[in-house]
Design an enzyme around this catalytic site. Structure first.
Site, PDB file in Angstrom:
ATOM      1  N   GLN A 180       8.239  28.150   3.777  1.00  0.00           N
ATOM      2  CA  GLN A 180       6.889  28.742   3.745  1.00  0.00           C
ATOM      3  C   GLN A 180       6.342  28.744   5.168  1.00  0.00           C
ATOM      4  OE1 GLN A 180       4.239  26.062   1.867  1.00  0.00           O
ATOM      5  NE2 GLN A 180       2.443  27.348   2.039  1.00  0.00           N
TER       6      GLN A 180
ATOM      7  N   SER B  90       1.465  27.661   8.351  1.00  0.00           N
ATOM      8  CA  SER B  90       0.766  26.903   9.400  1.00  0.00           C
ATOM      9  C   SER B  90       1.236  27.294  10.795  1.00  0.00           C
ATOM     10  CB  SER B  90       1.004  25.407   9.222  1.00  0.00           C
ATOM     11  OG  SER B  90       0.643  25.007   7.934  1.00  0.00           O
TER      12      SER B  90
ATOM     13  N   GLU C 285       1.247  25.611  -4.747  1.00  0.00           N
ATOM     14  CA  GLU C 285       1.714  24.475  -3.937  1.00  0.00           C
ATOM     15  C   GLU C 285       1.031  23.189  -4.408  1.00  0.00           C
ATOM     16  OE1 GLU C 285       0.802  24.749   0.270  1.00  0.00           O
ATOM     17  OE2 GLU C 285       2.513  23.463   0.724  1.00  0.00           O
TER      18      GLU C 285
ATOM     19  N   GLU D 263      -9.250  15.980   2.878  1.00  0.00           N
ATOM     20  CA  GLU D 263     -10.621  16.416   3.182  1.00  0.00           C
ATOM     21  C   GLU D 263     -10.828  17.847   2.684  1.00  0.00           C
ATOM     22  OE1 GLU D 263      -8.567  15.059   5.443  1.00  0.00           O
ATOM     23  OE2 GLU D 263      -9.537  13.105   5.671  1.00  0.00           O
TER      24      GLU D 263
HETATM   25  C1  LIG Z   1       5.182  16.810   5.608  1.00  0.00           C
HETATM   26  C2  LIG Z   1       4.526  18.131   5.875  1.00  0.00           C
HETATM   27  C3  LIG Z   1       5.128  19.292   5.458  1.00  0.00           C
HETATM   28  C4  LIG Z   1       4.512  20.524   5.707  1.00  0.00           C
HETATM   29  N1  LIG Z   1       5.176  21.673   5.315  1.00  0.00           N
HETATM   30  C5  LIG Z   1       4.632  22.866   5.601  1.00  0.00           C
HETATM   31  C6  LIG Z   1       5.338  24.085   5.309  1.00  0.00           C
HETATM   32  O1  LIG Z   1       6.455  24.056   4.762  1.00  0.00           O
HETATM   33  N2  LIG Z   1       4.787  25.262   5.660  1.00  0.00           N
HETATM   34  C7  LIG Z   1       3.563  25.346   6.248  1.00  0.00           C
HETATM   35  O2  LIG Z   1       3.108  26.458   6.509  1.00  0.00           O
HETATM   36  N3  LIG Z   1       2.854  24.221   6.570  1.00  0.00           N
HETATM   37  C8  LIG Z   1       3.373  22.990   6.268  1.00  0.00           C
HETATM   38  N4  LIG Z   1       2.689  21.838   6.579  1.00  0.00           N
HETATM   39  C9  LIG Z   1       1.425  21.961   7.309  1.00  0.00           C
HETATM   40  C10 LIG Z   1       0.192  21.563   6.513  1.00  0.00           C
HETATM   41  O3  LIG Z   1      -0.137  22.541   5.569  1.00  0.00           O
HETATM   42  C11 LIG Z   1      -0.940  21.363   7.553  1.00  0.00           C
HETATM   43  O4  LIG Z   1      -0.559  20.246   8.340  1.00  0.00           O
HETATM   44  C12 LIG Z   1      -2.251  21.096   6.895  1.00  0.00           C
HETATM   45  O5  LIG Z   1      -2.727  22.237   6.227  1.00  0.00           O
HETATM   46  C13 LIG Z   1      -3.330  20.639   7.927  1.00  0.00           C
HETATM   47  O6  LIG Z   1      -3.362  21.472   9.028  1.00  0.00           O
HETATM   48  P1  LIG Z   1      -3.303  20.879  10.517  1.00  0.00           P
HETATM   49  O7  LIG Z   1      -2.128  19.929  10.568  1.00  0.00           O
HETATM   50  O8  LIG Z   1      -3.300  22.017  11.453  1.00  0.00           O
HETATM   51  O9  LIG Z   1      -4.607  20.013  10.676  1.00  0.00           O
HETATM   52  P2  LIG Z   1      -6.117  20.557  11.018  1.00  0.00           P
HETATM   53  O10 LIG Z   1      -6.433  21.718  10.148  1.00  0.00           O
HETATM   54  O11 LIG Z   1      -6.148  20.734  12.500  1.00  0.00           O
HETATM   55  O12 LIG Z   1      -6.946  19.324  10.581  1.00  0.00           O
HETATM   56  C14 LIG Z   1      -7.146  18.157  11.400  1.00  0.00           C
HETATM   57  C15 LIG Z   1      -8.082  17.213  10.669  1.00  0.00           C
HETATM   58  O13 LIG Z   1      -9.361  17.851  10.465  1.00  0.00           O
HETATM   59  C16 LIG Z   1      -9.705  17.827   9.080  1.00  0.00           C
HETATM   60  N5  LIG Z   1     -10.396  19.072   8.723  1.00  0.00           N
HETATM   61  C17 LIG Z   1     -10.024  20.333   9.040  1.00  0.00           C
HETATM   62  N6  LIG Z   1     -10.896  21.229   8.529  1.00  0.00           N
HETATM   63  C18 LIG Z   1     -11.812  20.523   7.828  1.00  0.00           C
HETATM   64  C19 LIG Z   1     -12.963  20.879   7.062  1.00  0.00           C
HETATM   65  N7  LIG Z   1     -13.325  22.169   6.894  1.00  0.00           N
HETATM   66  N8  LIG Z   1     -13.678  19.881   6.481  1.00  0.00           N
HETATM   67  C20 LIG Z   1     -13.326  18.569   6.642  1.00  0.00           C
HETATM   68  N9  LIG Z   1     -12.264  18.174   7.373  1.00  0.00           N
HETATM   69  C21 LIG Z   1     -11.495  19.131   7.957  1.00  0.00           C
HETATM   70  C22 LIG Z   1      -8.380  17.738   8.339  1.00  0.00           C
HETATM   71  O14 LIG Z   1      -8.554  17.162   7.053  1.00  0.00           O
HETATM   72  C23 LIG Z   1      -7.574  16.825   9.274  1.00  0.00           C
HETATM   73  O15 LIG Z   1      -7.888  15.480   9.028  1.00  0.00           O
HETATM   74  C24 LIG Z   1       3.262  20.591   6.351  1.00  0.00           C
HETATM   75  C25 LIG Z   1       2.635  19.408   6.775  1.00  0.00           C
HETATM   76  C26 LIG Z   1       3.258  18.185   6.551  1.00  0.00           C
HETATM   77  C27 LIG Z   1       2.575  16.936   7.017  1.00  0.00           C
END
Ligand SMILES: Cc1cc2nc3c(=O)[nH]c(=O)nc-3n(C[C@H](O)[C@H](O)[C@H](O)COP(=O)(O)OP(=O)(O)OC[C@H]3O[C@@H](n4cnc5c(N)ncnc54)[C@H](O)[C@@H]3O)c2cc1C
Length: 399
Positions: free
Chosen positions: A112, A115, A230, A368
């Protein structure tokens, strides 16, 4: 006409007797399972299903598991949980015919590609772009955290096809060949020492228009189907009572603590019981939700299950390593940087599980963000301010 349990049982009996799971190659068995509508029973006939209910699906899964039937679900976790339901709802007839069967048999693994380094929780801000060139699209950009991309034959990609409209409106979804020229997959190492996810680079990668999933500019709508599935796929399973992490905790307690009657042991027992009750409530809630859910795209209740799953998994795996005492600190891994064939979401060595579960509150949407969705869509609370909703994507400041 909905399929009856008797009809299901008859199909299952025929499959198991004509293709005994113990002596039939896994791909052949799974192909037969698909052709008989027993792959995803809730899908339409001819697409691996029989238009049945989630309860029918549970029935088939239980019977297959009792018969020792093979499954590619662990190896193709993204394909099964997210890509297949998205293709069924948004795919063309050709796409369903081409992709669903080899996805189910595990001949083609999926990933997928949502991100990006600058777009996670707010994935609609994504910057990977796809430009039309005749009957093809040319993709440039980077994706990140892509689970099992190193195993994948295809990926479900969302890309920006129109920067002049607000962020949710200019996105289109594609089915991309992960071995196409210009596609590169690099490992990302995790706290467990494994690299089950990746960063993916796309440089001038060509995708035929026939592999566009849904309409041009409809990618946000398509991706909501994926994201809702998902959450249910991560948090909404109904395991047997006392299995999974809580089963592990019970096993460790029996081995190390059951014979003791001191006050420390009774405090530990009380903690274990509280954990058991929380796990059981989660299991029964998911059971009820899956019985009530109609076939199709799950609603925001998936976010409740996902949030509860993440929090409970982290607490229960922590309880497991605490019950292990000093042994709980001995994670026997010299960080060989293995590239696993499956996502290590569940099970295995409890010390590794404890480390892996840290990701549960991030993957599939953070806790969150789940709370925001529950607040807005389940409880009807006021929405977060969204200042960029009506602004062209290209005019929104980005880092
Ligand atoms: C093990 C693992 C597997 C994954 N596999 C996939 C995959 O196969 N394909 C894919 O596309 N993605 C994948 N991901 C990515 C995952 O979907 C993202 O890591 C996740 O959506 C968070 O995005 P970010 O890491 O950019 O954090 P950010 O969005 O930058 O968030 C950083 C922090 O800010 C907080 N935050 C952000 N916005 C808000 C809000 N509006 N209100 C309150 N708090 C907020 C978040 O909760 C977090 O604590 C995977 C992640 C992990 C850890």
């Amino acid at each position: 006409m909905p399929v009856t349990t008797e009809q299901l049982d008859q199909r299952i009996d025929e499959l198991l007797s004509e293709f005994p799971p113990q002596s039939t190659p896994a791909v052949e068995f799974l192909g037969q399972q698909f052709d008989r509508g027993l792959a995803w029973v809730t899908f339409p006939e001819g697409e691996g299903g029989l238009a049945g209910s989630p309860a029918d699906q549970l029935h088939v899964l239980r019977r297959m598991s009792r018969a020792g039937a093979p499954s590619a679900a662990g190896r193709n976790v993204i394909g099964y949980g997210m890509v297949a339901p998205t293709i069924v709802i948004h795919g063309t007839e050709e796409q369903k015919k081409r992709f669903l069967r080899p996805l189910f048999t595990g001949e083609e693994i999926w990933c997928q590609l949502f991100s990006e380094p600058g777009a996670g929780s707010d994935v609609a801000t994504l910057a990977t772009k796809a430009d039309r060139d005749g009957d093809e699209w040319i993709v440039n950009g980077q994706k990140v955290w892509t689970t099992l991309a190193h195993e994948a034959a295809f990926g479900l990609l969302i890309a920006r096809t129109n920067p002049d409209v607000p962020k949710h409106k200019g996105i289109t979804a594609f089915l991309v060949d992960m071995h196409a020229p210009g596609a590169e997959v690099r490992p990302l190492y995790q706290i467990t020492g494994e690299a089950e996810f990746n960063e993916c680079f796309f440089s001038e990668v060509r995708i035929p228009d026939s592999h566009r999933l849904g309409g041009v500019g409809e990618g946000w709508h398509v991706s909501l189907t994926t994201l809702m599935n998902e959450r249910v796929s991560i948090g909404g399973t109904v395991p047997p009572r006392n299995s999974g992490l809580i089963g592990e905790a019970l096993g460790i307690w029996k081995q190390k603590w059951a014979g003791r009657s001191d006050s420390h042991a009774s405090a530990v027992r009380s903690e274990l019981l509280q954990s058991w009750v929380r796990n059981e409530v989660g299991r029964l809630t998911n059971w009820r939700a899956s019985d009530l859910r109609k076939a199709g795209t799950p609603g925001p209740e998936g976010s409740v299950a996902k949030l509860a799953f993440a929090e409970e998994n982290q607490k229960t795996s922590e309880l497991c390593v605490n019950l292990m005492g000093a042994e709980g600190m001995l994670y026997a891994n010299d960080y060989p940087q293995v590239r696993p064939h499956e996502s290590a979401m569940m099970g295995g060595d409890m010390r590794k599980a404890f480390l892996r579960m840290r990701a549960n509150s991030i993957e599939g949407g953070t806790s969150e963000v789940m709370r925001n969705i529950i607040g807005e869509r389940v409880l009807g609370l006021a929405s977060e301010p969204r200042n960029d909703k009506d602004v062209s994507w290209k005019d929104v400041p980005r880092s």
